[in-house]
Design a protein around this motif. Structure first.
Motif, PDB file in Angstrom:
ATOM      1  N   UNK A 203       0.994  -1.220  -0.247  1.00  0.00           N
ATOM      2  CA  UNK A 203       0.195   0.011   0.092  1.00  0.00           C
ATOM      3  C   UNK A 203       0.981   1.223   0.087  1.00  0.00           C
ATOM      4  N   UNK A 204       1.195   1.451  -1.242  1.00  0.00           N
ATOM      5  CA  UNK A 204       2.021   2.792  -1.132  1.00  0.00           C
ATOM      6  C   UNK A 204       1.575   4.146  -0.488  1.00  0.00           C
ATOM      7  N   UNK A 205       2.351   4.846   0.105  1.00  0.00           N
ATOM      8  CA  UNK A 205       1.847   6.030   0.580  1.00  0.00           C
ATOM      9  C   UNK A 205       1.816   7.133  -0.532  1.00  0.00           C
ATOM     10  N   UNK A 206       2.411   7.118  -1.537  1.00  0.00           N
ATOM     11  CA  UNK A 206       2.357   8.121  -2.706  1.00  0.00           C
ATOM     12  C   UNK A 206       0.953   7.714  -3.446  1.00  0.00           C
ATOM     13  N   UNK A 207       0.995   6.299  -3.556  1.00  0.00           N
ATOM     14  CA  UNK A 207      -0.407   5.810  -4.280  1.00  0.00           C
ATOM     15  C   UNK A 207      -1.573   6.439  -3.435  1.00  0.00           C
ATOM     16  N   UNK A 208      -1.707   6.526  -1.966  1.00  0.00           N
ATOM     17  CA  UNK A 208      -2.760   6.911  -1.274  1.00  0.00           C
ATOM     18  C   UNK A 208      -3.188   8.430  -1.618  1.00  0.00           C
ATOM     19  N   UNK A 209      -1.896   9.084  -1.687  1.00  0.00           N
ATOM     20  CA  UNK A 209      -2.004  10.559  -2.036  1.00  0.00           C
ATOM     21  C   UNK A 209      -2.543  11.009  -3.219  1.00  0.00           C
ATOM     22  N   UNK A 210      -2.020  10.037  -4.161  1.00  0.00           N
ATOM     23  CA  UNK A 210      -2.684   9.853  -5.675  1.00  0.00           C
ATOM     24  C   UNK A 210      -4.179   9.887  -5.611  1.00  0.00           C
TER      25      UNK A 210
END
Length: 284
Positions: A203-210
Motif C-alpha cells: 500500500x504505497x503512501x504516494x499511491x494513497x496521496x494520488x
C-alpha cells in the motif's frame, strides 16, 4: 560529521553498527520505511509511521517507541544532518538473538536504525517519462508487509537495469501487480485503474496521496486488478513511489505508451502532487 539513530540514541553514523546475530541481518526479520524530505521537512510522515506500525504488528514485533517519540527523533536527525532534500531510511528488526528460525524464546529488544541521505528530485524523468519492462512476479504473498525480504524485488530491478529500463512491472500470470519498488497505474478513456491494496502489493503512501488527489479533482478511479492486455492498450501509464513521486511511463517492453509522451491525467496529478508537497513542506 553525519549522524544516525541507533535504538533511540543519536550517534556518529560511522559508529552505527549491529550485532552479527541481529535477526534482520540473518533472516530479514524486520520492516522498514523510506520517508521523503523536502525543505528539511518530512512529507506524509504520519502515513509512513502508521504503515510501519501495521507492518510491525503483522510480524509480531513490539516497538518500544510511540509515534510521537519516533517523529521527534527523526526531526532531530534531519536537523543534525542539515538535510534539506533527501530521504530518511528507517529500519526495525526483531533484535539480537541466537540463530533459530522460530522467534526468540525470551523477549529481546527490537533494533531501530535510521539515517538520512541527500537525494534530488528526478526532474528529467518526471518531465519526460521512463522505459519499463515486464517480469513475472515471483515474490511471496504478503507484499503488503514492507519487510526486509526484498530479494525478489532486487532481482526484478536488476533485470530492468540490465535492459536499460527504469523499472520492472511485475505480473502474476496475466494480472499486473506492481513495480519492483513502485505502484503502477493505467489510464483508459480518462479512467484511472490501479491494483487494490491487498496482500499482493504494498500500500504505497504516494499511491494513497494520488487516490486522494483523484477524488479532489474528479478523476474517476477503479481499484481493481488489470491485465497485461489492458496495460498494453492503455492511453497513459505511470508509476509512483516516495522517491519517484508520479513518474510517467512512456514505454513498456519496447512498446510505446500512447503517443510516447506523458499524458494529461498524469500531468494533472503531478501538478496536484507538487501542490500537496508545498502545502506540507513549503515551496519547491
Amino acid at each position: 560529521m553525519a549522524f544516525a539513530i541507533l535504538n533511540g540514541q543519536l550517534i556518529d553514523r560511522s559508529e552505527a553498527k549491529v550485532d552479527i546475530e541481529d535477526r534482520g541481518y540473518q533472516f530479514g526479520d524486520g520492516v522498514y520505511e523510506v520517508i521523503r524530505i523536502y525543505n528539511g521537512k518530512m512529507f506524509t510522515v504520519n502515513m509512513h509511521l502508521e504503515r510501519l506500525a501495521k507492518s510491525l504488528d503483522s510480524i509480531g514485533i513490539s516497538f518500544p517507541f510511540t509515534e510521537q517519540q519516533l517523529t521527534e527523533m527523526l526531526e532531530m536527525l534531519i536537523e543534525k544532518n542539515n538535510l534539506q532534500l533527501g530521504i530518511i531510511y528507517l529500519q526495525v528488526t526483531r533484535g539480537v538473538a541466537p540463530r533459530n528460525h522460530a522467534f526468540p524464546a525470551e523477549p529481546v529488544q527490537p533494533m531501530l536504525v535510521a539515517y538520512t541521505k541527500q537525494l534530488e528530485r528526478p526532474i528529467h524523468h518526471l518531465q519526460n517519462g521512463v522505459k519499463t519492462m515486464l517480469v513475472e512476479d515471483m515474490r511471496w504473498l504478503r507484499c503488503d508487509i514492507k519487510s526486509l525480504n526484498l530479494l525478489g524485488n532486487i532481482l526484478a530491478k536488476q533485470k530492468a537495469a540490465e535492459s536499460g529500463c527504469f523499472e520492472a512491472i511485475q505480473h502474476r500470470g496475466q494480472a499486473v501487480t506492481e513495480g519492483s519498488s513502485t505502484n503502477v497505474f493505467i489510464v483508459k478513456n480518462k479512467l484511472l485503474i490501479t491494483h487494490p491494496s491487498d496482500q499482493h502489493i504494498l500500500r504505497g503512501i504516494t499511491k494513497e496521496v494520488i487516490l486522494q488527489l483523484c477524488r479532489e479533482h474528479d478523476i474517476s478511479i477503479e481499484e481493481r486488478v488489470f491485465t497485461l492486455e489492458e496495460l498494453a492498450a492503455a492511453d497513459e501509464v505511470f508509476l509512483s513511489s516516495t522517491t519517484s513521486e508520479i513518474m510517467p511511463i512512456t514505454e513498456v517492453d519496447g512498446k510505446m505508451v500512447g503517443n510516447g509522451l506523458p499524458g494529461p491525467i498524469t500531468r494533472k496529478l503531478q501538478a496536484g502532487f507538487v501542490q500537496e508537497i508545498e502545502k506540507q513542506c513549503g515551496a519547491l
